[in-house]
Design a protein around this motif. Structure first.
Motif, short mmCIF file in Angstrom:
data_model
loop_
_atom_site.label_atom_id
_atom_site.label_comp_id
_atom_site.label_asym_id
_atom_site.label_seq_id
_atom_site.Cartn_x
_atom_site.Cartn_y
_atom_site.Cartn_z
N GLU A 7 0.83 -1.20 0.00
CA GLU A 7 0.00 0.00 0.00
C GLU A 7 0.86 1.25 0.00
N LYS A 25 -15.75 6.49 -0.69
CA LYS A 25 -14.42 6.05 -1.06
C LYS A 25 -14.22 6.23 -2.57
N THR A 27 -11.34 6.45 -5.77
CA THR A 27 -9.97 6.09 -6.16
C THR A 27 -9.70 6.56 -7.58
N ASN A 52 -6.23 8.16 -2.56
CA ASN A 52 -6.18 6.80 -3.10
C ASN A 52 -5.91 6.86 -4.61
N GLN A 74 -0.62 3.13 -4.93
CA GLN A 74 -0.64 1.68 -4.79
C GLN A 74 -0.52 1.11 -6.19
N TRP A 94 -10.57 -4.97 -8.21
CA TRP A 94 -10.01 -4.40 -6.98
C TRP A 94 -11.03 -3.48 -6.31
N ARG A 97 -13.80 -5.49 -4.59
CA ARG A 97 -13.34 -6.10 -3.33
C ARG A 97 -13.19 -5.08 -2.22
N ASN A 98 -12.78 -3.89 -2.57
CA ASN A 98 -12.50 -2.86 -1.56
C ASN A 98 -13.66 -1.88 -1.36
N VAL A 100 -15.20 0.30 -3.21
CA VAL A 100 -14.98 1.67 -3.68
C VAL A 100 -16.29 2.21 -4.26
#
Length: 334
Positions: A7, A25, A27, A52, A74, A94, A97-98, A100
């Motif tokens: 990270e 969130k 990114t 992010n 990242q 990604w 899973r996170n 976002v």
């Protein structure tokens, strides 16, 4: 194999837009392939707005991954070059899973201005769009080489016609995605046609798409031959039509062939009425045109029905809460 680098450290003094909830969130994603010259500055400028920043290094053989990580991003690295479509898929997996809420994609070659991230993201944050495209051909005028401008307009016209979704810049890589788009989108292509494929998927999933004006910088020589690049995208668009609009792909050529066959029949009848002799060669061509046209139309109808059936099944699976996609790569942490 996909590698996830550790990270990145949280950037300081970031300036997200005022309409971003502290609980949301967001990114910034930068797909990159051999962009060591520019990736560091793109990451640093992006970190001014969001802490992010995710770089998808698509099998670069230079220092792209290292520089991006040192700049504060990242990094997820593909061991081999898999194409932009798969880089975008990796970012979407990604993000799912996170958990976002929104993604902003921009290119890693310095072509896009990170200061415009908030403008591209705003319609998503305001729940006005699921997909926002930063258009190079709206109110902001940039110095785009004539051959590039011509090619981009040609590809946009082809994509708009094929997908039945009309925008002014189908090839722009500066885009933002809502949570709904993140959940639904997955790309089957492997080349550079990911932006065109998005328009087909927008239609398929009934997503809302908007455009906002952006600027662009073309100071560097193109990494790929523009003509070869264009031919590849046109070829991929043809494949997308076959997959997503089989009735159009097979039906239109079939109808043309059938009409030509009918016209050819009239010509044969005219020759026979004047000479009382059957033009065997013309007759064989006529039969071939009619058979090919009829078969092509029936193939289009059958594939259209099969596709509609599978889309209905997919909707049923989604309503039942089944996972949309399955991972096909094993990920290892460094």
């Amino acid at each position: 194999m996909t590698q996830i680098l550790p990270e990145a450290k949280t950037a300081q003094n970031t300036q997200p837009p005022a309409n971003v909830s502290p609980l949301m969130k967001v990114t910034v994603v930068i797909p990159a392939y051999n962009e060591a010259r520019f990736i560091g500055s793109v990451v640093i400028q992006s970190l001014r707005y969001f802490s992010n920043v995710l770089v998808i290094d698509d099998g670069s053989d230079d220092e792209t991954a290292y520089i991006a990580k040192q700049a504060g991003a990242q990094v997820i690295r593909h061991e081999t070059n898999q194409g932009k479509s798969q880089a975008v898929n990796t970012a979407l997996e990604w993000a799912r899973r996170n958990m976002v809420d929104a993604l902003v994609f921009l290119d890693g070659d310095g072509q896009h201005n990170p200061d415009e991230i908030n403008a591209v993201l705003a319609p998503v944050l305001e729940n006005r769009a699921d997909l926002v495209v930063g258009s190079r051909f709206m109110s902001i005028k940039s110095k785009i080489p004539i051959y590039r401008r011509f090619g981009q307009h040609a590809l946009t016209a082809a994509t708009n016609l094929a997908s039945n979704v009309t925008i002014s810049d189908s090839q722009s890589g500066f885009r933002s995605f809502s949570r709904r788009a993140i959940e639904l989108l997955h790309f089957r292509g492997t080349g550079l046609s990911v932006e065109s494929e998005m328009q087909f998927l927008v239609k398929e999933h009934a997503l809302t798409i908007l455009e906002v004006p952006i600027s662009v910088v073309y100071e560097e020589k193109a990494k790929r031959n523009p003509f070869a690049h264009g031919v590849q995208i046109v070829s991929n668009i043809a494949g997308l039509i076959g997959q997503n609009r089989p009735l159009f792909f097979f039906g239109v050529p079939g109808l043309i062939s059938l009409v030509m066959g009918i016209i050819w029949s009239l010509i044969i009848l005219d020759i026979y009425s004047r000479s009382h002799e059957l033009a065997i060669g013309y007759a064989l061509i006529d039969v071939m045109l009619i058979i090919l046209g009829t078969l092509s139309i029936f193939v289009g109808l059958i594939l259209h029905s099969v596709r509609a059936f599978f889309l209905d099944m997919k909707k049923i699976v989604l309503r039942q809460g089944a996972p949309l996609h399955h991972k096909n790569e094993k990920e290892t942490k460094l």
